[in-house]
Design a protein around this motif. Structure first.
Motif, PDB file in Angstrom:
ATOM      1  N   SER A 129       0.214  -1.123   0.154  1.00 33.83           N
ATOM      2  CA  SER A 129       0.182  -0.036   0.193  1.00 33.83           C
ATOM      3  C   SER A 129       0.670   1.240  -0.283  1.00 33.83           C
ATOM      4  O   SER A 129       2.044   0.534   1.023  1.00 33.83           O
ATOM      5  N   HIS A 130       0.364   1.969  -1.118  1.00 35.38           N
ATOM      6  CA  HIS A 130       1.590   3.550  -0.616  1.00 35.38           C
ATOM      7  C   HIS A 130      -0.366   4.670   0.112  1.00 35.38           C
ATOM      8  O   HIS A 130      -0.846   4.670  -0.687  1.00 35.38           O
ATOM      9  N   LEU A 131       0.385   5.740   1.174  1.00 37.17           N
ATOM     10  CA  LEU A 131      -0.422   6.282   1.883  1.00 37.17           C
ATOM     11  C   LEU A 131      -0.158   7.486   1.655  1.00 37.17           C
ATOM     12  O   LEU A 131       1.149   7.865   1.508  1.00 37.17           O
ATOM     13  N   PHE A 132      -1.041   8.488   1.427  1.00 37.31           N
ATOM     14  CA  PHE A 132      -0.482   9.854   0.742  1.00 37.31           C
ATOM     15  C   PHE A 132      -0.950  10.616   1.521  1.00 37.31           C
ATOM     16  O   PHE A 132      -2.363   9.946   2.418  1.00 37.31           O
ATOM     17  N   CYS A 133      -0.545  11.636   1.746  1.00 37.94           N
ATOM     18  CA  CYS A 133      -0.956  12.814   3.107  1.00 37.94           C
ATOM     19  C   CYS A 133      -0.717  14.414   1.901  1.00 37.94           C
ATOM     20  O   CYS A 133       0.451  14.068   1.554  1.00 37.94           O
ATOM     21  N   ALA A 134      -1.154  15.004   2.615  1.00 35.30           N
ATOM     22  CA  ALA A 134      -1.318  16.455   2.378  1.00 35.30           C
ATOM     23  C   ALA A 134       0.253  17.188   3.374  1.00 35.30           C
ATOM     24  O   ALA A 134      -0.261  16.643   4.042  1.00 35.30           O
TER      25      ALA A 134
END
Length: 111
Positions: free
Chosen positions: A71-76
């Motif tokens: 999984s690739h998790l993204f945050c601003a």
């Protein structure tokens, strides 16, 4: 086709220029740690297209990626917006002052 720039401010504005990327960034601001798959399910575009959008946001420093297994998790990253905010603040001050001076000039001219 996007022209890559080495200027961080240019990269921020280039990333923000596309409505899908702005929507993705807004989504990540409200739901940090969203997976690429979950984010892709919310947009009507092919997965490779959305991956390119995420990559452009990442290159501009507007999002960060954390890999957990598959999984690739993204945050601003709101700090990256400070570049654009500073530029806009400077220019807003200039135009506000210019428009006020023009208003005074026009008012004086009517007398």
């Amino acid at each position: 086709m996007t022209i890559e720039s080495h200027n961080p401010l240019d990269r921020v504005f280039q990333a923000l220029a596309h409505p899908t990327r702005r929507k993705m960034l807004a989504q990540l601001m409200s739901e940090p740690g969203t997976s690429a798959g979950t984010l892709a399910a919310r947009f009507d575009a092919a997965q490779p297209t959305l991956s390119r959008h995420l990559l452009q946001l990442e290159r501009a420093g507007l999002v960060t990626r954390q890999v957990k297994g598959r999984s690739h998790l993204f945050c601003a990253n709101a700090e990256a917006l400070s570049l654009a905010d500073a530029w806009l603040t400077d220019h807003r001050a200039f135009w506000t002052g210019s428009l006020q001076r023009l208003g005074r000039f026009l008012d004086e001219d009517e007398l």
